[in-house]
Design a protein around this motif. Structure first.
Motif, PDB file in Angstrom:
ATOM      1  N   LEU A   1       0.867  -1.136   0.065  1.00  0.00           N
ATOM      2  CA  LEU A   1       0.310  -0.020  -0.060  1.00  0.00           C
ATOM      3  C   LEU A   1       0.968   1.197  -0.085  1.00  0.00           C
ATOM      4  N   GLY A   2       0.488   2.029  -0.842  1.00  0.00           N
ATOM      5  CA  GLY A   2       1.267   3.583  -0.773  1.00  0.00           C
ATOM      6  C   GLY A   2       2.483   3.565  -1.897  1.00  0.00           C
ATOM      7  N   GLY A   3       2.897   2.237  -2.197  1.00  0.00           N
ATOM      8  CA  GLY A   3       3.977   2.138  -3.251  1.00  0.00           C
ATOM      9  C   GLY A   3       5.258   3.015  -2.608  1.00  0.00           C
ATOM     10  N   ILE A   4       6.137   3.398  -3.556  1.00  0.00           N
ATOM     11  CA  ILE A   4       7.364   3.833  -3.196  1.00  0.00           C
ATOM     12  C   ILE A   4       7.434   5.300  -2.868  1.00  0.00           C
ATOM     13  N   GLU A   5       6.083   5.824  -3.314  1.00  0.00           N
ATOM     14  CA  GLU A   5       5.683   7.384  -2.646  1.00  0.00           C
ATOM     15  C   GLU A   5       5.835   7.343  -1.293  1.00  0.00           C
ATOM     16  N   TYR A   6       4.988   6.568  -0.656  1.00  0.00           N
ATOM     17  CA  TYR A   6       4.677   6.489   0.675  1.00  0.00           C
ATOM     18  C   TYR A   6       5.963   5.914   1.460  1.00  0.00           C
ATOM     19  N   TRP A   7       6.640   4.979   0.891  1.00  0.00           N
ATOM     20  CA  TRP A   7       8.093   4.345   1.176  1.00  0.00           C
ATOM     21  C   TRP A   7       8.936   5.612   1.604  1.00  0.00           C
ATOM     22  N   ARG A   8       8.992   6.380   0.501  1.00  0.00           N
ATOM     23  CA  ARG A   8       9.798   7.575   0.705  1.00  0.00           C
ATOM     24  C   ARG A   8       9.418   8.455   1.666  1.00  0.00           C
ATOM     25  N   LYS A   9       8.001   8.599   1.734  1.00  0.00           N
ATOM     26  CA  LYS A   9       7.376   9.775   2.796  1.00  0.00           C
ATOM     27  C   LYS A   9       7.814   9.398   4.082  1.00  0.00           C
ATOM     28  N   GLU A  10       7.599   7.960   4.156  1.00  0.00           N
ATOM     29  CA  GLU A  10       7.965   7.317   5.796  1.00  0.00           C
ATOM     30  C   GLU A  10       9.131   7.116   5.917  1.00  0.00           C
ATOM     31  N   GLY A  11      10.171   7.835   5.185  1.00  0.00           N
ATOM     32  CA  GLY A  11      11.690   7.622   5.406  1.00  0.00           C
ATOM     33  C   GLY A  11      12.583   6.553   5.145  1.00  0.00           C
ATOM     34  N   GLY A  12      11.821   5.759   4.274  1.00  0.00           N
ATOM     35  CA  GLY A  12      12.597   4.687   3.863  1.00  0.00           C
ATOM     36  C   GLY A  12      13.557   4.724   2.840  1.00  0.00           C
ATOM     37  N   GLN A  13      14.746   3.854   2.981  1.00  0.00           N
ATOM     38  CA  GLN A  13      15.955   4.150   2.092  1.00  0.00           C
ATOM     39  C   GLN A  13      15.704   3.868   0.796  1.00  0.00           C
ATOM     40  N   VAL A  14      16.460   4.661  -0.151  1.00  0.00           N
ATOM     41  CA  VAL A  14      16.180   4.306  -1.503  1.00  0.00           C
ATOM     42  C   VAL A  14      17.539   4.130  -2.197  1.00  0.00           C
ATOM     43  N   GLU A  15      17.613   3.353  -3.347  1.00  0.00           N
ATOM     44  CA  GLU A  15      19.039   3.448  -4.010  1.00  0.00           C
ATOM     45  C   GLU A  15      18.549   3.520  -5.425  1.00  0.00           C
ATOM     46  N   GLY A  16      19.756   3.724  -6.322  1.00  0.00           N
ATOM     47  CA  GLY A  16      19.546   4.193  -7.682  1.00  0.00           C
ATOM     48  C   GLY A  16      20.469   5.269  -7.962  1.00  0.00           C
ATOM     49  N   THR A  17      20.351   5.534  -9.494  1.00  0.00           N
ATOM     50  CA  THR A  17      21.236   6.475  -9.974  1.00  0.00           C
ATOM     51  C   THR A  17      20.966   7.784  -9.629  1.00  0.00           C
ATOM     52  N   LEU A  18      19.804   7.990  -9.117  1.00  0.00           N
ATOM     53  CA  LEU A  18      19.175   9.538  -8.600  1.00  0.00           C
ATOM     54  C   LEU A  18      18.877   9.292  -7.115  1.00  0.00           C
ATOM     55  N   GLY A  19      18.649   8.193  -6.637  1.00  0.00           N
ATOM     56  CA  GLY A  19      18.410   7.925  -5.254  1.00  0.00           C
ATOM     57  C   GLY A  19      17.268   8.913  -4.560  1.00  0.00           C
ATOM     58  N   VAL A  20      17.375   9.661  -3.731  1.00  0.00           N
ATOM     59  CA  VAL A  20      16.249  10.472  -3.011  1.00  0.00           C
ATOM     60  C   VAL A  20      16.072  11.773  -4.044  1.00  0.00           C
ATOM     61  N   GLU A  21      16.984  11.961  -4.977  1.00  0.00           N
ATOM     62  CA  GLU A  21      16.882  13.059  -5.812  1.00  0.00           C
ATOM     63  C   GLU A  21      15.782  12.818  -7.075  1.00  0.00           C
ATOM     64  N   ALA A  22      15.510  11.499  -7.247  1.00  0.00           N
ATOM     65  CA  ALA A  22      14.463  10.998  -8.227  1.00  0.00           C
ATOM     66  C   ALA A  22      13.194  11.609  -7.764  1.00  0.00           C
ATOM     67  N   PRO A  23      12.272  11.800  -9.158  1.00  0.00           N
ATOM     68  CA  PRO A  23      10.936  12.447  -9.050  1.00  0.00           C
ATOM     69  C   PRO A  23      10.162  11.523  -8.112  1.00  0.00           C
ATOM     70  N   MET A  24       9.302  12.056  -7.480  1.00  0.00           N
ATOM     71  CA  MET A  24       8.438  11.484  -6.565  1.00  0.00           C
ATOM     72  C   MET A  24       7.201  10.551  -7.188  1.00  0.00           C
ATOM     73  N   TYR A  25       6.897  11.340  -8.424  1.00  0.00           N
ATOM     74  CA  TYR A  25       5.830  10.858  -9.233  1.00  0.00           C
ATOM     75  C   TYR A  25       6.261  10.463 -10.528  1.00  0.00           C
ATOM     76  N   TRP A  26       5.655   9.712 -11.339  1.00  0.00           N
ATOM     77  CA  TRP A  26       5.659   9.362 -12.687  1.00  0.00           C
ATOM     78  C   TRP A  26       5.201  10.715 -13.559  1.00  0.00           C
ATOM     79  N   SER A  27       6.078  10.949 -14.340  1.00  0.00           N
ATOM     80  CA  SER A  27       5.974  11.950 -15.318  1.00  0.00           C
ATOM     81  C   SER A  27       5.885  11.635 -16.732  1.00  0.00           C
ATOM     82  N   ILE A  28       4.885  11.914 -17.446  1.00  0.00           N
ATOM     83  CA  ILE A  28       5.175  11.747 -19.018  1.00  0.00           C
ATOM     84  C   ILE A  28       6.363  12.368 -19.756  1.00  0.00           C
ATOM     85  N   ILE A  29       6.750  13.366 -19.054  1.00  0.00           N
ATOM     86  CA  ILE A  29       7.833  14.223 -19.494  1.00  0.00           C
ATOM     87  C   ILE A  29       9.055  13.671 -18.977  1.00  0.00           C
ATOM     88  N   LYS A  30       9.964  12.723 -19.508  1.00  0.00           N
ATOM     89  CA  LYS A  30      11.135  12.628 -18.826  1.00  0.00           C
ATOM     90  C   LYS A  30      12.279  13.115 -19.260  1.00  0.00           C
TER      91      LYS A  30
END
Length: 149
Positions: free
Chosen positions: A120-149
């Protein structure tokens, strides 16, 4: 003084009896899990489930939950899941509560014989609740999908 019961939108449809409510809520919990429970299990190390990010490849590469594997939801089939253990529960996630990608992926996985739950809540709520993330952008990645990339 008027002591007549007041109308309530909340109680316009009365609450179910406790036995029916118990059945409903335990059934609901069989299909869903929340960010806090997954986070705690992940913090303990070696969670007893597979965490599956079903967003597109680029957004997974940019930012995902540590330990999550990736299969784009539309690419889930017998071939792309052949390497997964059918005795291990898969927890699917997508962008957030407004995204039904995790729901659709969970349905596909269930049809292939996997035990599955939706985060429930997906990665959005994972991040909102302080969950760690990894990846090329990490915490700088957009919170929401955008058709314009």
């Amino acid at each position: 003084m008027n002591h007549a019961p007041r109308f309530s939108l909340t109680l316009e449809v009365p609450a179910a009896n406790s036995a029916d409510a118990y059945q409903h809520f335990t059934a609901k919990a069989a299909y869903e899990t929340d960010v806090a429970d997954v986070m705690i299990d992940c913090q303990k190390g070696n969670p007893p489930f597979i965490l599956l990010d079903v967003r597109d490849q680029l957004t997974y590469e940019q930012c995902h939950i540590p330990g999550a594997i990736h299969i784009t939801g539309r690419q889930i089939n017998a071939k792309t899941t052949a390497h997964l253990d059918k005795n291990t529960t898969i927890v699917t996630y997508c962008w957030g509560p407004a995204c039904n990608g995790a729901t659709k992926a969970a349905a596909k996985l269930a049809s292939l014989g996997f035990p599955v739950k939706e985060l429930l809540g997906g990665i959005e709520y994972w991040r909102k609740e302080g969950g760690q993330v990894e990846g090329t952008l990490g915490v700088e990645a957009p919170m929401y999908w955008s058709i314009i990339k």
